[in-house]
Design a protein around this motif. Structure first.
Motif, PDB file in Angstrom:
ATOM      1  N   TRP A   1       0.838  -1.205   0.000  1.00  0.00           N
ATOM      2  CA  TRP A   1       0.000   0.000   0.000  1.00  0.00           C
ATOM      3  C   TRP A   1       0.873   1.255   0.000  1.00  0.00           C
ATOM      4  CZ3 TRP A   1      -4.050   0.986   4.481  1.00  0.00           C
ATOM      5  CH2 TRP A   1      -4.981   1.941   4.042  1.00  0.00           C
TER       6      TRP A   1
ATOM      7  N   ARG B   1       1.432  -1.409  11.875  1.00  0.00           N
ATOM      8  CA  ARG B   1       0.036  -1.869  11.911  1.00  0.00           C
ATOM      9  C   ARG B   1      -0.204  -2.541  13.252  1.00  0.00           C
ATOM     10  NH1 ARG B   1      -2.806  -6.108   7.581  1.00  0.00           N
ATOM     11  NH2 ARG B   1      -4.936  -5.391   7.986  1.00  0.00           N
TER      12      ARG B   1
ATOM     13  N   SER C   1      -3.202 -11.181   9.390  1.00  0.00           N
ATOM     14  CA  SER C   1      -2.789 -11.027   8.000  1.00  0.00           C
ATOM     15  C   SER C   1      -1.595 -11.934   7.688  1.00  0.00           C
ATOM     16  CB  SER C   1      -2.434  -9.566   7.731  1.00  0.00           C
ATOM     17  OG  SER C   1      -2.101  -9.381   6.383  1.00  0.00           O
TER      18      SER C   1
ATOM     19  N   PHE D   1      -0.962   2.168   9.707  1.00  0.00           N
ATOM     20  CA  PHE D   1      -1.902   1.577   8.747  1.00  0.00           C
ATOM     21  C   PHE D   1      -3.317   2.104   9.008  1.00  0.00           C
ATOM     22  CE2 PHE D   1      -4.895  -1.671   7.384  1.00  0.00           C
ATOM     23  CZ  PHE D   1      -4.326  -2.325   6.312  1.00  0.00           C
TER      24      PHE D   1
ATOM     25  N   LYS E   1      -5.951   4.199   6.593  1.00  0.00           N
ATOM     26  CA  LYS E   1      -7.292   3.688   6.298  1.00  0.00           C
ATOM     27  C   LYS E   1      -8.360   4.737   6.637  1.00  0.00           C
ATOM     28  CE  LYS E   1      -9.942   0.310   5.012  1.00  0.00           C
ATOM     29  NZ  LYS E   1      -9.840  -0.451   3.769  1.00  0.00           N
TER      30      LYS E   1
ATOM     31  N   PHE F   1      -8.181   0.072  -1.478  1.00  0.00           N
ATOM     32  CA  PHE F   1      -8.062  -1.392  -1.479  1.00  0.00           C
ATOM     33  C   PHE F   1      -8.718  -1.986  -2.725  1.00  0.00           C
ATOM     34  CE2 PHE F   1      -9.669  -5.632  -0.466  1.00  0.00           C
ATOM     35  CZ  PHE F   1      -8.489  -6.271  -0.102  1.00  0.00           C
TER      36      PHE F   1
ATOM     37  N   PHE G   1      -3.754 -12.494  -2.058  1.00  0.00           N
ATOM     38  CA  PHE G   1      -2.713 -11.578  -1.581  1.00  0.00           C
ATOM     39  C   PHE G   1      -3.362 -10.289  -1.072  1.00  0.00           C
ATOM     40  CE2 PHE G   1       0.288  -8.077  -2.236  1.00  0.00           C
ATOM     41  CZ  PHE G   1       1.296  -8.501  -1.394  1.00  0.00           C
TER      42      PHE G   1
END
Ligand code: A3P
Length: 295
Positions: free
Chosen positions: A53, A130, A138, A193, A197, A229, A255
C-alpha cells in the motif's frame, strides 16, 4: 537451519536470533555492507503492515499521479527489497546498486539488522506500523498461502509463533519498538496503517511533504482513489496475479485479502485476546506508542 516440515520447505535461518529467509542469510555480508546514499528513501515495515500500500502511494507521488507510469513494472520490482535473495535472480542489493538516484528502497529489517550505512548517511525512513492483532491475522493467512514460508500450522499454533517472534523477520514487538525509539534521532516519518485507512488523504499529504514533493488537489485526490483497497486488488501490477500458484496460492487466501482494521475480532478467542493484551502490556511497557484497534 534448513528443515522440512509437513512437506513444505521451511527456508528460514537465524541472524542474531531473528529468523530470515535462508537465502537472505546466505547473502548476509553483502547486505550488511550495502552502501546507502544520502538521498535514498527507505520504506520500512514489519511484514503484512501495509508495505504494498505505501509502495503504491509513494510511487504515485513520485510519478506525480501518472497512473501509466506506475504500471511500468510489478510493484515488487519497483522498489528494490534490500535483503531479498533468491539465486540465480539478481539480489535486492544488486538491484539497488543498478538503480539510478534518488532511490526508493524497501526493507522489513528491524533497526538492529539494518545495514549501518543507512544510519551513517542519514537517509529518510518511511515506517508503516500496523496494530499487532491485525498484523498477526494477515501474516497467518499470508503464511498459509505462501509456499516460500514455513507452514502456518493451526491458528492456535500460529498465535504462539507470532507472540514468540518465531516468524520471518522476527518479533513484531521488537520491530515496532526499535523503529519507534529511533524516530526522533533520524529522518523518520512514522505512519500507522489505521490512520491511512481512516484518512488516506491526510496521510498521503504527509508522505508527499516528507518526500519534498508538492502536488495539486486534483492529483492528490486521484492518488487517494487509485490506492484504495478495491482499486489495488483489481490491479494486476499489484495483486501478485502473475506469481505462480506453486509460490503464492491465492486459492488458499488472496494476496489482497481484506484490507480492513479489526479483522482480528473474527479470529481471536476471548481467552486469546486476554492473553495477548497481557503479553502486549509486558512487551511494550515503557513505550509511548499507541495503536488504534478498530475504526
Ligand atoms: P490483510 O491481510 O489484512 O487484508 P503487506 O503489503 O505489508 O504484505 O501488507 C498486506 C496487508 O495490507 C493485507 O492485509 C492487505 O490487504 C493490506 N493492504 C494492501 N493494500 C491495501 C489498501 N490499498 N488498503 C487497505 N489495505 C491494504
Amino acid at each position: 537451519a534448513l528443515s522440512t516440515e509437513l512437506g513444505k520447505q521451511t527456508q528460514l535461518s537465524e541472524v542474531a536470533g531473528i529468523l530470515l529467509q535462508t537465502a537472505t542469510v546466505g547473502n548476509w555480508s553483502h547486505i550488511q555492507s550495502f552502501e546507502a546514499k544520502p538521498d535514498d528513501l527507505l520504506i520500512c515495515t514489519y511484514p503484512k503492515s501495509g508495505t504494498t500500500w505505501i509502495q503504491e502511494i509513494v510511487d504515485m507521488i513520485e510519478q506525480n499521479g501518472d497512473v501509466e507510469k506506475c504500471q511500468r513494472a510489478l510493484i515488487q520490482h519497483r522498489h528494490p527489497f534490500i535483503e531479498w535473495a533468491r539465486p540465480p535472480q539478481p539480489s535486492g542489493v544488486e538491484k539497488a546498486k543498478a538503480m539510478p538516484s534518488p532511490r526508493i528502497l524497501r526493507t522489513h529489517l528491524p533497526t538492529r539488522l539494518l545495514p549501518p550505512s543507512f544510519w551513517e548517511n542519514n537517509c529518510k525512513f518511511l515506517y508503516v506500523a500496523r496494530n499487532a492483532k491485525d498484523c498477526m491475522v494477515s501474516y497467518y493467512h499470508f503464511q498459509r498461502m505462501n509456499q516460500m514460508l514455513p507452514d502456518a500450522g493451526t491458528w492456535e499454533e500460529y498465535f504462539e509463533s507470532f507472540i514468540n517472534g518465531k516468524v520471518a523477520w522476527g518479533s513484531w514487538f521488537d520491530h515496532v519498538k526499535g523503529w519507534w525509539e529511533i524516530k526522533d534521532r533520524y529522518q523518520v516519518l512514522f505512519l500507522f496503517f489505521e490512520d491511512i485507512k481512516r484518512d488516506p488523504k491526510h496521510e498521503i499529504q504527509k508522505v508527499m511533504q516528507f518526500m519534498g514533493k508538492s502536488l495539486n488537489e486534483t492529483v492528490i485526490d486521484r492518488i487517494v482513489q487509485e490506492t484504495s483497497f478495491e482499486k489495488m486488488k483489481e490491479n494486476p501490477m499489484i495483486n501478485r496475479s502473475t506469481i505462480p500458484k506453486s509460490i503464492l496460492d491465492q486459492s488458499i487466501s488472496p494476496f489482497m485479502r481484506k484490507g480492513t482494521v479489526g479483522d482480528w475480532k473474527n479470529h481471536f478467542t476471548v481467552a486469546q485476546n486476554e492473553r495477548f493484551d497481557e503479553i502486549y502490556r509486558k512487551k511494550m511497557e515503557g513505550t509511548s506508542i499507541n495503536f488504534c484497534m478498530e475504526l
